[in-house]
Enzyme design. Structure first.
Site, PDB file in Angstrom:
ATOM      1  CG  ASP B 311     -14.514  -7.296  24.055  1.00  0.00           C
ATOM      2  OD1 ASP B 311     -15.770  -7.451  25.471  1.00  0.00           O
ATOM      3  OD2 ASP B 311     -13.714  -6.520  24.532  1.00  0.00           O
ATOM      4  CE1 TYR B 395      -7.704  -2.331  29.491  1.00  0.00           C
ATOM      5  CE2 TYR B 395      -7.508  -3.689  26.947  1.00  0.00           C
ATOM      6  CZ  TYR B 395      -7.242  -3.262  27.950  1.00  0.00           C
ATOM      7  OH  TYR B 395      -5.554  -3.090  27.603  1.00  0.00           O
TER       8      TYR B 395
END
Lengths: 679, 679
Positions: B311, B395
């Site tokens: 990420d 998320y």
């Protein structure tokens, strides 16, 4: 003084009950002088309580409450014998009073400590040693009596080791722990005789010398008016307001907050106890308490090898609980709970504000932003905190039970206070491998704090099963063609026993109810323990300290519930030769599957002091949490309202900066020099 | 648009600099259309920065600032080639622009994601699959494009895997993750071609089927206006006020608070960076940032084996940082920091409020009560928090850097948001061993979140040494006569390499400055890392995912500093075949004793979802702290003023209870029944 209504089974002892106990015992032992160590509630018989609290929960007619039993420890002053008595407060009768075996010492009480301390300061042998110090005018001496950790299985005397300190200034917060003396008398607590004068090593080896004149060094002080440096002036007030009042309500010792309901218990030994915890009227825990805590020290030299306090069993967290003050120990809208204890004469003493309760904001609980629409759900993490702070001579423990809106309950322990120190001639650059120099002439030995959290679960009922789940890679076979697969491996603790934590296997301990299946996961409803994997006891298996604290040699213990099995190191820890606690109870190998089980979690801190921990230690935090895991059908905090400015009324920092901070930057160089033109 | 003064070396990119970069590149590639992936500041050359910031710290005349370099990634639209360029903003020149090897994909940008998402929804093959679902009126389909985790070392195409979901209601917060579809197209991101239609397993095995009509099930929603149940009404406001303003001051991106000074950095990749941290004007850290994060999934079946997001490297926390809102994401008196990024055309975009800063109260920092006098010193734990929240599709990660008054700095990570889900026909009680059923037709596979915190220390200077200390029992010999002794065992990391954490040995990692000795402890000044011992990567050593994320196979890495070594899994992670990060740099075996060292700590969460983590997950917290250990001569928070009611203005809970709570208690039975008379 009589009340109209009796207490709830989980209510702490009342002053009337303390007086009642004394009346019953005076009648039982006519003409005998008794010295009361402890008068408290005896834990009620669980099976009777369950019927009662289940009727409360289900709003059914209440059955008769369980017998209200009282627990009394006392010495007969005529024979010196130590007794335990159980009384029935309802019937105002004695159930039994038994003389305990000679080796059982029973806990230390506050009057006793004060008596030893005073006696020590008057003892001619102690005064003679003080004389030899040739102290400058104004410098005096004080002592902290310590429990005498066992090093001899034949020692039947009740002993105290007094650690002596020099007092540099007559100030209520002078830090005498900065100036330890090198002599330490040992007294018999019952006869008040001096047993021995111990001399403490002054250097890095075992050598001791006779008392020499003191070479003055400066005390490392913590009291604000004894500091050399000024206090900070740039801390601005931070005020918490609840204009509509708190979100909790209280009825006696019963607390209601955000779907939680529980009862606040308190006794002299464990202090704060959380009873009968339900969430949305579903059972979760019958009882939560810190059942024991031991602090063994790593300095290998006599008499330090006997420093192994059991702060629950030897004295008691309730006994040592601070009376908390508004605006100091808690911030915001505060509810206090009181307790009572007895003095040595049997008088009730009011312990005001020993537990505080308040709400706090803990940042965000959950958030999701839909990146397509930009729409966000933000829910803050409001918590309810119950706090107790215990002062055990030099040291402080802060216990916080923290409830949140996602049905989690956390026990957070903060260790603070003053390190237990020893004298050490460190002016020449000397160090020891088992301690840290924390000031001139003073060293703080390595030690461990080992806690036992006793969890008596009631996950949707009183029959539960403990198991653990490890995360393990799948075998490298055709079912795992890309070698990425991993699964969880369950191990059920079918019988009473122990288990280890495992970081490498991401081991998680769970408590489940095999009788109730979650309709979506198809697994039994459960809570998990977010354990605090910790180094276990470092003393040798062959040391007295190991046998006395076997609970601290394994992180997880599972037993089948039995009444009176409450304390991990046994009922009597002071000068114990071995524990009679969890290590004994697991031997029964009781079935613990779908049974009334108890989960004991040992966790702690290996505390090799930093100099920054002196003279008062910034808190070191350790936390354990119980979280639902397949207990609900979705996030239980979904119904918490959105966090919003309307509700929270935050303020924006002004973009225009005050002159102060710009001035500070430009003092580092002229503005023109700080920046460079790039066009 | 031109500013008069250039930025500080640690300042984030400005919109002018983004435009400047575009102008320079347009001049370099005349007539060629460029698609900009990233225009950002290139980390300045450390040795030049040190001279500059040391002059600032010591209030000496400033040397010339380090060159202001810009970092640009772009595609040439004529050839499709992927380029990296470094520009000199001061000189307005190009340092270099190089074409990267064919296999290097570069990160995914937001315009690209949006483009793929839109293209997917229009693709005839996708529409054909949707047709087969025979969706009821009102139900539509959407998709989340995912990075295509590597499973083939010869794959040079830029690929995206689109996971498809059904959208039950047209609402900005509809939870489509509750209704995953069983087909998943793979596209070439450059050519926009459909590469393949993947079909997802529907049961507990590997079997896939062609798309069948959907059997409607209900979405598990989180949006408050889509819930079946009402919101809680018993949560009362909790308001934080700082009537005299905050204790911090801010000058540009420079922050001053309670002896701390540091600079807030921000870039598209790492998001929040903390630079040049000093305490009481002593150097502590040159740079702190989360350098990488990978999330491998444990479901062994295709195409899930390719789910391994990076990420930081694949997209970027700065890119995905939420624009925070007053009263929602922070509580109290809030200062916001903004950032800038480019879009694919090279336009600067203003990222407003991507970092918030505020003070918070964290309970007690230290307390001691003198039991003789009753006098207590109580100091609360005021903290300064810098928060960034990143949304990575489903998320959310919340990063908090927390500074306190005892010179501790903590990185707290909270994981929240929506689980990545997969379709699963679970209506018949079916389960899988690598995931949890979280709703009808939906399962959340096990996965790990592995973070790398990059700590570039400057403990009282820029040459430091990393070592670790274990707590070990002393041998059972004459130096340990009572078998209680324990000491610490030090291991210096003389050369670049790795180390494991150890709970059983209470292993503590420290950063010391061998050139400066603490005058009391006689040991080098140091800070310790309170690591978060975590299970490391579970994928097989032989899996692609292992080679791509070797940083996540060991908790501790030590390297010698080199410019441009910032990212634990290497510069380019998207579709990487192997990392070129820490695992490569430690191979140099550089001397790391008393050198410019970097400490990389890998920690994480093995996240086997609970059903309670759905549809939005109550935060799971993991924290790492840096604490002084022999850096000061005593507790650095001693000069914090006493906590007092005058300052804190707390309020006492009224003893008289409102009718509400008593009513609740008596609804459990009449008052007379609840209590029993005892006399």
């Amino acid at each position: 003084m009589a009340t109209n209504y009796g207490p709830h089974p989980f209510d702490p002892i009342t002053p009337e009950e303390i007086k009642l106990a004394v009346r019953i015992l005076e009648a039982t032992f006519p003409g005998v002088s008794l010295r009361y160590k402890r008068i408290d509630v005896n834990e009620p018989i669980k099976k009777d309580v369950i019927a009662y609290i289940e009727a409360e929960r289900l709003r059914r007619p209440l059955p008769p409450p369980p017998a209200r039993l009282l627990y009394v420890l006392f010495h007969r002053l005529d024979t010196g014998a130590f007794y335990k008595a159980i009384l029935n407060a309802d019937k105002r009768t004695i159930v039994y009073a038994k003389e305990l075996p000679k080796g059982v010492q029973g806990p230390i009480d506050i009057d006793e400590i004060a008596g030893i301390e005073e006696m020590c300061m008057k003892h001619p042998a102690v005064l003679a040693e003080i004389e030899k110090l040739q102290l400058p005018a104004g410098v005096t001496v004080c002592n902290d009596p310590w429990m005498y950790g066992t090093d001899n299985d034949n020692e039947d005397r009740r002993l105290f080791q007094c650690f002596m300190y020099m007092v540099e200034v007559d100030h209520p917060q002078n830090n005498h722990y900065s100036l330890p003396c090198k002599f330490s008398p040992v007294f018999d607590g019952l006869t008040q005789e001096l047993i021995r004068m111990d001399y403490l090593p002054g250097g890095a080896d075992f050598e001791t010398t006779s008392t020499q004149p003191w070479k003055p060094v400066k005390t490392v002080q913590y009291a604000h008016d004894l500091l050399d440096e000024p206090l900070r002036t740039d801390l601005k007030p931070y005020i918490v307001q609840q204009p509509e009042g708190p979100s909790f309500s209280v009825d006696g010792n019963s607390v209601y907050w955000q779907k939680w309901r529980f009862r606040v218990g308190f006794n002299a030994r464990e202090g704060l106890i959380i009873y009968n915890v339900t969430y949305d009227n579903r059972n979760l825990f019958y009882r939560l308490a810190v059942s024991e805590m031991t602090v063994p020290y790593g300095d290998p030299r006599a008499p330090y090898h006997r420093k192994q306090a059991f702060d629950v069993g030897d004295t008691g967290f309730g006994m040592n609980a601070n009376q908390l003050a508004l605006g100091c120990d808690c911030l915001g809208h505060i509810k206090y709970f009181d307790g009572y204890r007895n003095d040595s004469k049997g008088n009730p003493l009011h312990l005001k504000n020993v537990v505080c309760m308040h709400e706090q904001d803990n940042g965000l609980q959950h958030k999701h932003t839909n990146y397509r629409s930009g729409a966000a759900t933000v829910v803050r993490n409001r918590q309810l905190v119950l706090q107790m702070i215990c002062t055990v001579a030099n040291y402080e423990y802060i216990f916080n039970y923290i409830f949140d809106q996602a049905a989690n309950v956390e026990l957070e322990v903060r260790a603070t206070g003053i390190l237990s120190t020893v004298p050490f001639d460190n002016e020449n650059g000397q160090t020891v491998p088992w301690g840290t120099n924390v000031g001139p002439g003073v060293m703080a030995p390595f030690h461990q704090h080992m806690f036992s959290l006793r969890i008596d679960p009631a996950i949707d009922g009183f029959k539960n099963t403990i198991y653990y789940e490890d995360s393990v890679p799948m075998p490298e076979d055709e079912k795992n063609p890309y070698l990425v697969g991993y699964t969880s491996e369950s191990t059920v603790m079918h019988t009473a026993g122990t288990a280890n934590t495992s970081v490498d296997r991401h081991r998680v301990f769970k408590i489940r109810n095999d009788n109730i299946t979650n309709p979506i996961t198809y697994k039994p409803v459960a809570y998990k323990l977010m354990a605090a994997p910790s180094q276990m006891l470092l003393v040798s298996k062959n040391a007295h300290g190991f046998r006395r604290a076997e609970f601290a040699t394994k992180p997880i213990w599972v037993t089948k519930y039995q009444d009176d099995e409450l304390y991990a190191a046994g009922e009597f820890t002071n000068q114990s030769r071995r524990a009679e606690g969890v290590e004994t109870w697991v031997q029964r190998k009781d079935n613990t599957e779908n049974e009334d089980v108890v989960l004991w979690h040992t966790f702690g801190l290996t505390h090799n002091p930093r100099i920054e921990d002196f003279p008062v230690m910034p808190m070191e935090r350790v936390s354990v949490m119980l979280k639902p895991d397949g207990f609900f059908n979705k996030n239980p905090a979904l119904d918490v309202p959105q966090s919003s400015q309307l509700f929270n009324r935050s303020s924006l920092h002004p973009e225009e900066q005050p002159a102060g901070c710009c001035a500070r930057a430009s003092s580092a160089g002229s503005k023109a020099k700080l920046y460079k033109r790039i066009e």
